[in-house]
Design a protein around this motif. Structure first.
Motif, short mmCIF file in Angstrom:
data_model
loop_
_atom_site.label_atom_id
_atom_site.label_comp_id
_atom_site.label_asym_id
_atom_site.label_seq_id
_atom_site.Cartn_x
_atom_site.Cartn_y
_atom_site.Cartn_z
N ARG A 398 -29.34 -2.65 -24.47
CA ARG A 398 -30.58 -1.87 -24.48
C ARG A 398 -31.29 -2.65 -25.65
N GLU A 399 -30.88 -3.08 -26.75
CA GLU A 399 -31.63 -3.56 -27.77
C GLU A 399 -32.24 -5.08 -27.51
N GLY A 400 -31.68 -5.59 -26.20
CA GLY A 400 -31.76 -7.07 -26.07
C GLY A 400 -30.80 -7.91 -26.82
N ASN A 401 -29.89 -7.40 -27.39
CA ASN A 401 -28.93 -8.31 -27.84
C ASN A 401 -27.91 -9.02 -26.57
N VAL A 402 -27.61 -10.27 -26.62
CA VAL A 402 -26.93 -11.06 -25.79
C VAL A 402 -25.50 -11.48 -26.31
N ASN A 403 -24.67 -11.39 -25.67
CA ASN A 403 -23.24 -11.88 -25.77
C ASN A 403 -22.91 -13.09 -24.88
N VAL A 404 -22.37 -14.13 -25.43
CA VAL A 404 -21.86 -15.29 -24.68
C VAL A 404 -20.59 -15.66 -25.39
N SER A 405 -20.01 -15.13 -26.48
CA SER A 405 -19.08 -15.54 -27.33
C SER A 405 -17.65 -15.16 -27.10
N ARG A 406 -17.42 -13.72 -26.75
CA ARG A 406 -16.44 -13.11 -26.57
C ARG A 406 -16.10 -11.89 -25.77
N PHE A 407 -15.09 -11.94 -24.86
CA PHE A 407 -14.85 -10.78 -23.94
C PHE A 407 -13.24 -10.43 -24.14
N GLY A 408 -13.01 -9.54 -24.58
CA GLY A 408 -11.35 -9.22 -24.54
C GLY A 408 -10.74 -10.45 -25.05
N SER A 409 -9.87 -10.75 -24.12
CA SER A 409 -8.93 -12.03 -24.59
C SER A 409 -9.61 -13.46 -24.37
N LYS A 410 -10.83 -13.47 -24.03
CA LYS A 410 -11.51 -14.54 -23.70
C LYS A 410 -12.62 -14.91 -25.02
N LEU A 411 -12.03 -16.02 -25.80
CA LEU A 411 -13.05 -16.31 -26.89
C LEU A 411 -13.60 -17.93 -26.50
N ALA A 412 -15.05 -17.76 -26.20
CA ALA A 412 -15.75 -18.89 -25.75
C ALA A 412 -16.25 -19.48 -27.11
N GLY A 413 -16.62 -18.41 -28.11
CA GLY A 413 -17.45 -19.08 -29.28
C GLY A 413 -18.87 -19.09 -29.12
N ALA A 414 -19.41 -19.11 -30.26
CA ALA A 414 -20.96 -19.32 -30.28
C ALA A 414 -21.55 -20.56 -29.84
N GLY A 415 -20.83 -21.63 -30.22
CA GLY A 415 -21.25 -22.97 -30.33
C GLY A 415 -22.71 -23.07 -30.88
N GLY A 416 -23.68 -23.83 -30.33
CA GLY A 416 -25.13 -23.90 -30.75
C GLY A 416 -25.87 -22.77 -30.38
N PHE A 417 -25.39 -21.86 -29.79
CA PHE A 417 -26.22 -20.75 -29.11
C PHE A 417 -27.00 -20.17 -30.23
N ILE A 418 -26.53 -19.62 -31.15
CA ILE A 418 -27.13 -19.04 -32.31
C ILE A 418 -28.26 -20.07 -32.88
N ASN A 419 -28.11 -21.04 -33.28
CA ASN A 419 -29.04 -22.00 -33.87
C ASN A 419 -30.16 -22.05 -32.98
N ILE A 420 -29.93 -22.36 -31.58
CA ILE A 420 -30.92 -22.46 -30.58
C ILE A 420 -31.63 -21.16 -30.29
N SER A 421 -31.20 -20.04 -30.06
CA SER A 421 -31.74 -19.13 -29.51
C SER A 421 -32.61 -18.25 -30.68
N GLN A 422 -32.36 -18.62 -32.06
CA GLN A 422 -33.13 -18.00 -33.06
C GLN A 422 -34.19 -18.81 -33.47
N ASN A 423 -34.19 -20.06 -33.11
CA ASN A 423 -35.18 -21.04 -33.62
C ASN A 423 -36.21 -21.56 -32.44
#
Length: 667
Positions: A398-423
């Motif tokens: 509801r705040e517009g937050n996005v998750n691509v990095s972790r779901f329960g036992s699956k750990l994808a990690g942020a990768g370059g997502f944070i750098n790219i999405s913020q800038n």
């Protein structure tokens, strides 16, 4: 409790441990000899990127050494992107997923090495996830002796100490990220630490350890990793496919100088594939360029629908970043719509131009225009160089937050997502509306949901904040969430529903499957009908149908008028007048002349209008321009337009490249 990281200088008093002083110039060793020099508690940094450029020979040898001897133990593993096939195959960094071998992992993207993921998720190692760009820059700062990195990258996400500081499990207690206030602004401080061993990869080494990368798909941060280890008093091990005599390599092709390299390991061919999907693709390394029309179009699936809607956010001459997964489809759509020439695609490991590859080859690119080191790519990204980024979206709230990095036992990690999405100047998150067994039909330009997915993706609160909605909203950038059935745009109150697909019912197909009630903008638009038909969308016509007002700008800082007439079609006298009126409207109020530069790539003009167009150019030059240069790659257009201007007594100054045109104005 966690032990402190290995102090700097562990190996500073050692001679090169791989050779005796009598043979010190010859740095070629076996993989077994190389890994025996790794000691307990070392911090080992591995290069590579997902399925690209894995140091397979050395990783496999390190695993065998540990299983056979029990040593080395308690290593800290560091990587920007873990190499692996995306499954449990014993490839890439999966080789190192043994309790006892590793005690700590600091990584950017974990998704392609599931065995490494499980060590963190099952609380068997100390584990941190930091932004990929931060890790690639961290190597540079370690090399130059800096205490850490100050950055706004990660604020509001799970990397922020207020949200966990990048720690991934209960066993991880030590803080390595600090929140700091500098002149009233918030920053994160990422503390650096020594790198004891660097494991990197190239194509050719000479016996002095100089490394070239002529057949590699990426150069990554290999140089920075090597410098970090060298200046930490550590060791550098390089995997290559062949060895040359000392002094025979072209110095301009040497990417890693021999003064940084301690050991060279010649890999067996099966352990030195270019990617886990390709033994060697010469278009990835720039040896050849392949015809782009040989790439087949996507079928009309949900992924293509999402990619097609996203492609409407592309503007001429924009710089684009594509994330892994659903966003890869944007490149395929752009190629099918024949608009690749009007933008520059990029990928975070250093690819600029061409067509970014997908799947296990993600990170490489077909027919790239340039390939730079990953830390420099993130310099460009962090500074706002990307005009539009297309990124994945596993869940949003509801705040517009996005998750691509972790779901329960699956750990994808942020990768370059944070750098790219913020800038990035504009961000487009892409994903299906629900997940887990959704079925649908696309018929007669309408989308019908036949069976809903088991899992909601628009939830009350995401379980891991990879993108901070409130932080993004404060930036006032355009941020979209595109699914197959609707489009949201981030507003001050979170995601706002702006578009709906033809055939979709607002209540039944959208609102009933969300954990929160979004703002619904009125009037609610319908997504473009063309998206839902199998034929091409003629997006090229839309892309080039840009008004002169949007093509022509005056820059006060350089006192220059820029006319982007790339792809502009002059079909009537009205088109000629539109250009003239736009320019006069910008410059006339200044009361003086300015310099001007025009981009005429793929400019099209009716032969009967060449004379009126050149007359208009003559009038503009006499009234508004002190100096003018133009450029186009078309020799025919340079000749045709140049002749028409010369007949009017106007020096054409039409060049082949923008560099020549800009240089002319500076002289």
């Amino acid at each position: 409790m966690e032990k402190p990281l290995t102090p700097i200088g562990t190996f500073k008093t050692l001679l090169n441990p791989f050779q005796s002083t009598a043979t010190q110039k010859d740095k070629v060793v076996t993989a077994e000899e190389a890994v025996r020099m790794i000691r307990d508690n070392d911090t080992v940094a591995f290069g590579g990127f997902a399925g690209v450029g894995a140091c397979e020979e050395i990783a496999a040898a390190l695993e065998r050494c540990f299983l056979d001897t029990g040593a080395p133990r308690d290593l800290t593993l560091m990587f920007a992107v873990a190499t692996g096939p995306g499954n449990d195959s014993n490839l890439g960094l999966n080789h190192l997923a043994h309790e006892g071998l590793l005690k700590r992992i600091i990584g950017g993207h974990w998704g392609l090495a599931p065995k490494i993921q499980r060590l963190a998720v099952e609380n068997k190692v100390v584990a941190y996830n930091l932004p990929q760009g931060i890790i690639s820059h961290m190597y540079r700062n370690i090399a130059s002796g800096k205490a850490g990195i100050f950055s706004d990258v990660g604020l509001g996400t799970f990397v922020d100490p207020r949200n966990g500081g990048g720690k991934l499990n209960e066993r991880t207690t030590r803080e390595i990220v600090r929140l700091m206030d500098i002149d009233g602004e918030e920053y994160l401080f990422y503390k650096t630490f020594p790198v004891n061993v660097a494991v990197i990869r190239g194509t050719t080494a000479d016996t002095n350890g100089n490394i070239t990368m002529e057949k590699e798909a990426l150069t990554l941060e290999s140089l920075s990793i090597a410098m970090a280890a060298r200046n930490s008093g550590g060791l550098v091990i390089a995997q290559v496919e062949r060895v040359a005599q000392a002094g025979t390599l072209n110095s301009r092709q040497v990417k890693i100088p021999g003064i940084l390299v301690d050991g060279v390991v010649v890999a067996r061919p099966e352990n030195h594939w270019q990617t886990f999907g390709e033994i060697y693709n010469p278009s990835f390394s720039g040896e050849v360029a392949v015809p782009m029309n040989a790439i087949p179009p996507m079928d009309l699936t949900c992924r293509k629908i999402i990619a097609r809607r996203a492609a409407f956010e592309i503007k001429p001459n924009c710089v684009v970043n594509l994330g892994i997964g659903v966003p890869e489809g944007v490149a395929s759509v752009a190629n099918e719509e024949k608009i690749l020439d009007f933008m520059t695609m990029t990928a975070e490991p250093g690819v600029i131009g061409g067509l970014p590859a997908g799947g296990i080859n993600f990170g490489a690119a077909v027919n790239a225009a340039a390939l730079i080191d990953q830390p420099y790519q993130f310099d460009f990204y962090n500074g706002g160089g990307v005009d539009v980024a297309f990124l994945g979206m596993a869940e949003a709230d509801r705040e517009g937050n996005v998750n691509v990095s972790r779901f329960g036992s699956k750990l994808a990690g942020a990768g370059g997502f944070i750098n790219i999405s913020q800038n990035s100047k504009k961000v487009v998150f892409m994903g299906t509306f629900t997940a887990g067994g959704m079925t649908y039909a696309v018929e007669d330009g309408r989308l019908t949901i036949q069976k809903e997915g088991r899992f909601r993706k628009f939830v009350d609160h995401v379980c891991h904040i990879t993108f901070s909605g409130p932080y993004g909203a404060r930036s006032k950038r355009k941020i979209l969430y595109i699914t197959e059935r609707c489009v949201f745009e981030l507003g001050d109150r979170g995601p706002e529903l702006t578009e709906i697909a033809p055939g979709i019912d607002l209540e039944k197909d959208i609102l009933a499957h969300m954990d929160f009630m979004p703002v619904v903008r009125e009037p609610l638009k319908q997504m473009d009908d063309r998206i839902f038909f199998p034929s091409r969308m003629a997006l090229k016509d839309d892309l080039l149908n840009i008004s002169p007002e949007d093509r022509i700008i005056y820059d006060p800082a350089s006192d220059t008028l820029f006319a982007n007439l790339a792809g502009y079609s002059v079909k009537s006298i009205h088109d000629v007048k539109a250009v003239e009126n736009t320019i006069s409207g910008l410059i006339s109020p200044l009361g003086r002349k300015v310099q001007a530069i025009g981009n005429y790539d793929q400019f099209v003009i009716d032969p009967d209008l060449i004379d009126p167009y050149s007359a208009m150019q003559q009038s503009l030059q006499s009234h508004y321009f002190s100096r003018v240069s133009r450029y186009t790659t078309s020799a025919f257009l340079r000749m045709k337009l140049g002749d028409a201007l010369e007949k009017r007594g106007v020096a054409p100054h039409i060049f082949e490249s923008p560099e020549e045109a800009h240089a002319f104005l500076k002289n």
